[in-house]
Design a protein around this motif. Structure first.
Motif, PDB file in Angstrom:
ATOM      1  N   TYR A 198      34.626  35.458  27.210  1.00  0.00           N
ATOM      2  CA  TYR A 198      33.894  35.345  28.470  1.00  0.00           C
ATOM      3  C   TYR A 198      34.333  36.472  29.407  1.00  0.00           C
ATOM      4  CZ  TYR A 198      33.040  30.652  26.635  1.00  0.00           C
ATOM      5  OH  TYR A 198      32.681  29.585  25.832  1.00  0.00           O
ATOM      6  N   VAL A 199      33.350  37.082  30.085  1.00  0.00           N
ATOM      7  CA  VAL A 199      33.612  38.230  30.952  1.00  0.00           C
ATOM      8  C   VAL A 199      32.962  37.989  32.314  1.00  0.00           C
ATOM      9  CG1 VAL A 199      33.420  40.725  31.220  1.00  0.00           C
ATOM     10  CG2 VAL A 199      33.514  39.725  28.914  1.00  0.00           C
ATOM     11  N   ALA A 200      33.737  38.140  33.386  1.00  0.00           N
ATOM     12  CA  ALA A 200      33.187  38.050  34.747  1.00  0.00           C
ATOM     13  C   ALA A 200      32.797  39.449  35.214  1.00  0.00           C
ATOM     14  CB  ALA A 200      34.217  37.444  35.697  1.00  0.00           C
ATOM     15  N   ASN A 201      31.502  39.629  35.503  1.00  0.00           N
ATOM     16  CA  ASN A 201      30.973  40.915  35.973  1.00  0.00           C
ATOM     17  C   ASN A 201      30.824  40.864  37.490  1.00  0.00           C
ATOM     18  OD1 ASN A 201      30.530  41.909  33.206  1.00  0.00           O
ATOM     19  ND2 ASN A 201      28.929  40.343  33.142  1.00  0.00           N
ATOM     20  N   ARG A 202      31.739  41.529  38.194  1.00  0.00           N
ATOM     21  CA  ARG A 202      31.852  41.370  39.645  1.00  0.00           C
ATOM     22  C   ARG A 202      30.612  41.814  40.401  1.00  0.00           C
ATOM     23  NH1 ARG A 202      35.819  44.896  43.451  1.00  0.00           N
ATOM     24  NH2 ARG A 202      33.996  46.252  43.305  1.00  0.00           N
ATOM     25  N   ASN A 203      30.061  42.968  40.050  1.00  0.00           N
ATOM     26  CA  ASN A 203      29.029  43.565  40.899  1.00  0.00           C
ATOM     27  C   ASN A 203      27.612  43.065  40.646  1.00  0.00           C
ATOM     28  OD1 ASN A 203      31.107  44.977  42.012  1.00  0.00           O
ATOM     29  ND2 ASN A 203      30.386  47.010  41.424  1.00  0.00           N
ATOM     30  N   ASP A 204      27.388  42.326  39.557  1.00  0.00           N
ATOM     31  CA  ASP A 204      26.047  41.764  39.385  1.00  0.00           C
ATOM     32  C   ASP A 204      26.045  40.239  39.310  1.00  0.00           C
ATOM     33  OD1 ASP A 204      27.023  41.461  36.831  1.00  0.00           O
ATOM     34  OD2 ASP A 204      25.602  42.840  35.890  1.00  0.00           O
ATOM     35  N   GLY A 205      27.199  39.614  39.611  1.00  0.00           N
ATOM     36  CA  GLY A 205      27.249  38.164  39.733  1.00  0.00           C
ATOM     37  C   GLY A 205      26.909  37.425  38.454  1.00  0.00           C
ATOM     38  N   THR A 206      27.442  37.895  37.330  1.00  0.00           N
ATOM     39  CA  THR A 206      27.128  37.261  36.053  1.00  0.00           C
ATOM     40  C   THR A 206      28.369  37.062  35.196  1.00  0.00           C
ATOM     41  OG1 THR A 206      26.718  39.385  34.933  1.00  0.00           O
ATOM     42  CG2 THR A 206      24.822  38.298  35.987  1.00  0.00           C
ATOM     43  N   PRO A 227      31.982  37.521  41.234  1.00  0.00           N
ATOM     44  CA  PRO A 227      32.922  36.775  40.389  1.00  0.00           C
ATOM     45  C   PRO A 227      34.076  37.670  39.956  1.00  0.00           C
ATOM     46  CG  PRO A 227      30.968  37.375  39.133  1.00  0.00           C
ATOM     47  CD  PRO A 227      30.687  37.746  40.564  1.00  0.00           C
ATOM     48  N   MET A 228      35.271  37.104  39.938  1.00  0.00           N
ATOM     49  CA  MET A 228      36.476  37.878  39.630  1.00  0.00           C
ATOM     50  C   MET A 228      37.273  37.242  38.497  1.00  0.00           C
ATOM     51  SD  MET A 228      36.708  40.486  41.858  1.00  0.00           S
ATOM     52  CE  MET A 228      38.416  40.821  42.227  1.00  0.00           C
ATOM     53  N   GLY A 229      37.884  36.083  38.773  1.00  0.00           N
ATOM     54  CA  GLY A 229      38.726  35.416  37.793  1.00  0.00           C
ATOM     55  C   GLY A 229      37.993  34.285  37.103  1.00  0.00           C
ATOM     56  N   VAL A 241      34.653  29.784  37.247  1.00  0.00           N
ATOM     57  CA  VAL A 241      34.508  31.171  37.690  1.00  0.00           C
ATOM     58  C   VAL A 241      34.776  31.245  39.186  1.00  0.00           C
ATOM     59  CG1 VAL A 241      32.993  33.174  37.791  1.00  0.00           C
ATOM     60  CG2 VAL A 241      32.727  31.491  35.931  1.00  0.00           C
ATOM     61  N   GLY A 242      35.750  32.056  39.585  1.00  0.00           N
ATOM     62  CA  GLY A 242      36.027  32.252  41.003  1.00  0.00           C
ATOM     63  C   GLY A 242      35.145  33.343  41.581  1.00  0.00           C
ATOM     64  N   ASN A 243      34.320  32.992  42.585  1.00  0.00           N
ATOM     65  CA  ASN A 243      33.380  33.925  43.201  1.00  0.00           C
ATOM     66  C   ASN A 243      33.873  34.303  44.599  1.00  0.00           C
ATOM     67  OD1 ASN A 243      31.387  33.601  40.999  1.00  0.00           O
ATOM     68  ND2 ASN A 243      31.153  31.540  41.842  1.00  0.00           N
ATOM     69  N   ASP A 244      34.359  35.518  44.729  1.00  0.00           N
ATOM     70  CA  ASP A 244      34.930  35.981  45.994  1.00  0.00           C
ATOM     71  C   ASP A 244      33.877  36.055  47.088  1.00  0.00           C
ATOM     72  OD1 ASP A 244      36.557  37.152  47.922  1.00  0.00           O
ATOM     73  OD2 ASP A 244      36.403  39.153  47.068  1.00  0.00           O
ATOM     74  N   GLY A 245      32.705  36.633  46.784  1.00  0.00           N
ATOM     75  CA  GLY A 245      31.687  36.869  47.802  1.00  0.00           C
ATOM     76  C   GLY A 245      31.074  35.608  48.369  1.00  0.00           C
ATOM     77  N   SER A 246      30.807  34.631  47.505  1.00  0.00           N
ATOM     78  CA  SER A 246      30.170  33.395  47.979  1.00  0.00           C
ATOM     79  C   SER A 246      31.172  32.286  48.257  1.00  0.00           C
ATOM     80  CB  SER A 246      29.152  32.905  46.936  1.00  0.00           C
ATOM     81  OG  SER A 246      29.740  32.786  45.655  1.00  0.00           O
ATOM     82  N   VAL A 265      34.730  26.373  48.158  1.00  0.00           N
ATOM     83  CA  VAL A 265      36.113  26.427  48.611  1.00  0.00           C
ATOM     84  C   VAL A 265      36.439  27.882  48.925  1.00  0.00           C
ATOM     85  CG1 VAL A 265      36.965  26.623  46.229  1.00  0.00           C
ATOM     86  CG2 VAL A 265      38.516  25.862  48.039  1.00  0.00           C
ATOM     87  N   GLU A 266      37.168  28.116  49.993  1.00  0.00           N
ATOM     88  CA  GLU A 266      37.552  29.483  50.340  1.00  0.00           C
ATOM     89  C   GLU A 266      38.480  30.036  49.266  1.00  0.00           C
ATOM     90  OE1 GLU A 266      37.395  30.127  55.078  1.00  0.00           O
ATOM     91  OE2 GLU A 266      39.035  28.833  54.393  1.00  0.00           O
ATOM     92  N   ASN A 267      38.098  31.179  48.697  1.00  0.00           N
ATOM     93  CA  ASN A 267      38.923  31.798  47.665  1.00  0.00           C
ATOM     94  C   ASN A 267      38.594  33.275  47.572  1.00  0.00           C
ATOM     95  OD1 ASN A 267      37.222  32.347  44.916  1.00  0.00           O
ATOM     96  ND2 ASN A 267      36.343  30.607  46.026  1.00  0.00           N
TER      97      ASN A 267
END
Length: 424
Positions: A198-206, A227-229, A241-246, A265-267
């Motif tokens: 599984y891969v978190a793609n930060r810049n396209d939210g997938t 998404p980051m971690g 999936v931890g989503n920094d932006g949202s 949750v704030e993360n």
């Protein structure tokens, strides 16, 4: 506070063998505080910070060994890895690696650590017997995260600028291929069979889901913003999936490959999961806190103050194995076994008053087919500490016995012991 100072002499290290393991009864989270150059030690039983460890500048990724005995901390600005033993008060070991190390991952045998160097576009291989860099291999541009498959044959590295995943042969430490994924891949997770990445793609939210047999992306799932971690539940049924932006945590059903819900949750996108999969730990660099989230109710049950710019990246939570220690495994027939001959396999373990055992085997041990062969369960989670095996065909078999206190809430990792049986 405890200081980790530079050392030129090796210290003793406990390496838990791949096929005989045990764990600590108390889960702890080790949170890197990037801007205060420290690591907060959080007791997840009491949800309290019990210690703050001073490290070098810019701590980021962290890895805890399978026994919870040694903690490996990537100091990004300093270009080093700190080695910390929570039971000792004397300084730990400090090893220079590449430029701007951000992630650390141990191999399954706990003999080496792979350190991802973001600015030098490579991975340092740290020998855990000598605490020296034994090799360095090149990957793509600006690598961020790394995972090792359960068989210790493949390493996967996310390359943020190239939008690829490097697939590395661990025996030769050379690239097999690069897999194209989404924009700016960061966090990685691999399932217990090593067949799905599984891969978190930060810049396209997938999230990209990769079949590791074909090295192809099978599915792409939309999640939250940035998404980051990512973290897998202990049974592999849920991906978090931890989503920094949202400022959400997306929950994905790994069987249907569908998004189930988002936890608000704030993360800062960095998350981990506790042994047994009961709680998610999410770091929040705006408020310098971590949140503890119940995976059943999806509610925040605790918010814990740590220090400046906390980062929860890597395997930063200690294992929890119900204080079970597997001491030995024995067979009633020594040497080579004839096909169709019953073999009794017994195990000796200590721990709680009631211990459950699972006995299984994998054929083709020592061959190229071993990784892809199916594990055959002979006895599934009973309190009987022995099992009678009958092997119908000549082959080399790996016999595995696992032990735990509660099959409904398995720890990570599960204590395991194994032996090879040759059948003619």
């Amino acid at each position: 506070m405890k200081n980790l100072l530079k050392s030129v002499l090796p210290i003793a290290i406990l390496v838990v063998p791949l096929f005989a393991s045990f764990g600590s009864a108390a889960p702890f989270a080790y949170i890197a505080n990037q801007n205060s150059n420290s690591v907060s030690v959080v007791d997840l039983g009491s949800n309290q910070v019990t210690d703050i460890v001073d490290v070098e500048t810019g701590p980021f990724g962290i890895a805890v060994d399978s026994s919870g005995t040694y903690i490996y901390i990537a100091n990004s600005t300093d270009g080093s890895v700190s080695v910390y033993d929570p039971s000792e008060t004397y300084p730990g070991y400090l090893v220079s690696v590449g430029q701007y190390p951000v992630a650390v991952e141990l191999n399954p045998k706990q003999t080496c650590a792979y350190v991802v160097n973001y600015s030098s576009n490579d991975v340092s291989v740290l020998n855990l017997d000598t605490y020296t860099v034994s090799a360095t291999f090149a990957v793509g541009k600006s690598p961020a995260d790394i995972v090792v498959n359960p068989y210790d044959t493949r390493v996967y590295v996310s390359n943020t600028i190239d939008n690829t995943i490097s697939v590395i042969d661990t025996a030769t430490q050379t690239s097999i291929t690069d897999i194209a994924v989404g924009q700016f891949p960061v966090g990685l997770a691999i399932n217990e069979t090593g067949k799905t990445l599984y891969v978190a793609n930060r810049n396209d939210g997938t999230i990209s889901i990769i079949n590791t047999d074909s090295n192809l992306v099978e599915t792409t799932i939309s999640v939250g913003q940035t998404p980051m971690g990512i973290a897998l539940s202990s049974d592999g049924s849920r991906l978090y999936v931890g989503n920094d932006g949202s400022e959400t945590i997306s929950v994905i059903d790994t069987t249907t490959k569908k998004l189930l819900l988002d936890i608000h949750v704030e993360n800062n996108g960095h998350i981990g999961i506790t042994p047994g999969g009961t709680h998610i730990i999410a770091t929040d660099s705006k408020n310098d806190t971590i949140s503890v989230i119940d995976t059943l109710t999806h509610l925040v049950i605790a918010t814990i103050a740590v220090s400046d710019t906390p980062i929860g990246f890597g395997s930063f939570i200690t294992p929890y194995t119900e204080d079970i220690k597997i001491k030995s495994l024995s067979m009633d027939i020594a040497g080579t076994v004839a096909a169709n001959t019953p073999v009794r396999v017994s195990v000796n373990a200590i721990g709680p008053s009631e211990i459950y055992y699972r006995f299984r085997y994998i054929a083709g041990f020592g061959t190229e087919d071993y990784e892809s062969n199916t594990s055959v369960v002979m006895q599934n989670w009973t309190t009987k500490n022995y099992c009678d095996f009958v092997f119908l065909a000549a082959d080399n078999y790996m016999v595995l016995v696992e032990a735990l206190a509660d099959p409904k809430n398995p720890p990570t990792p599960i204590p395991i012991i194994g032996t090879n049986i040759k059948v003619e």
